[in-house]
Design a protein around this motif. Sequence first.
Motif, mmCIF file in Angstrom:
data_model
loop_
_atom_site.group_PDB
_atom_site.id
_atom_site.type_symbol
_atom_site.label_atom_id
_atom_site.label_comp_id
_atom_site.label_asym_id
_atom_site.label_seq_id
_atom_site.Cartn_x
_atom_site.Cartn_y
_atom_site.Cartn_z
ATOM 1 N N ALA A 65 26.971 15.712 56.977
ATOM 2 C CA ALA A 65 27.068 15.292 58.375
ATOM 3 C C ALA A 65 26.505 13.890 58.558
ATOM 4 C CB ALA A 65 26.318 16.280 59.269
ATOM 5 N N VAL A 66 25.459 13.553 57.817
ATOM 6 C CA VAL A 66 24.880 12.212 57.902
ATOM 7 C C VAL A 66 25.909 11.165 57.474
ATOM 8 C CG1 VAL A 66 23.157 10.664 56.907
ATOM 9 C CG2 VAL A 66 22.503 12.979 57.577
ATOM 10 N N SER A 67 26.541 11.379 56.320
ATOM 11 C CA SER A 67 27.492 10.390 55.808
ATOM 12 C C SER A 67 28.680 10.223 56.749
ATOM 13 C CB SER A 67 27.965 10.797 54.416
ATOM 14 O OG SER A 67 28.597 12.062 54.455
ATOM 15 N N MET A 68 29.198 11.334 57.268
ATOM 16 C CA MET A 68 30.366 11.242 58.147
ATOM 17 C C MET A 68 29.998 10.649 59.499
ATOM 18 S SD MET A 68 33.521 11.758 57.881
ATOM 19 C CE MET A 68 34.855 11.433 59.015
ATOM 20 N N THR A 69 28.822 10.990 60.000
ATOM 21 C CA THR A 69 28.379 10.458 61.290
ATOM 22 C C THR A 69 28.178 8.956 61.219
ATOM 23 O OG1 THR A 69 27.315 12.551 61.854
ATOM 24 C CG2 THR A 69 26.602 10.604 63.069
#
Length: 239
Positions: A65-69
């Motif tokens: 979720a961090v990378s996509m966000t």
Amino acid sequence: MTCTEKWSSCNGFSLLVLALLAIALNLTPLVADYVEDGRPFYSPISCYEWWLPGLIGGGLLVLPAVSMTLAARKKGSCNNRTGMLISSLLCIISIIGSAYCTVISIYAISKGPLICEKGSNTLDHCDYTLGNLSNLQSLTFDLTWFLNETCGPTPPADGNVTTYRQGMLPDFELDYEINEQSQKIIHITVFVGLAVVGLLEAIVALSQMVAGLFGCLCGTSKLKRNKRKSSGNFNYAYS
């Protein structure tokens, strides 16, 4: 940059910091054990540190979720409706991971370090089944293990205190009181920190789910820029 992109940027960096903090906290007792004994898997402070709540729950399960966000914020290649939606969906995995981190940490706090719970600190006394995690209502917070002066077995009358560690090396003399107190401090610091980090990760992940849904419904600035460029090229062709 739209408000949802600023919102997503803040959420992404917050989740990244929290994930790194969770990993660092989980590594603390593992590193402390290795530094003291010179070998891993030897004398854990708690069984629950080997459930890896910070490494897996608060760390690895949060990083997608961090990378996509962060990719879905301004100037990112995923800065579009689909990217915002995917960032929102990946936050479901983050919430599951943060919940795992929090639940394991709460159980660890209630049980205390292994030497207080079992009177030993060997992996042989660890139970890695999910049965004892199935009913939160049965959990009672009894922090006497931290408040009492000692929680381990009664030292022998002659005053010679030996370690309870078992391994390939012979037993050696150890200052039991200092070792036990340090285990208590490390245990409560690590798992209280992980419980707080897990709760904060869940809150931020929920926030990003809302931001991602708004970004998917309302669009992003990248789409608006592309529309303006296309419109400008069209007008230039007819000028």
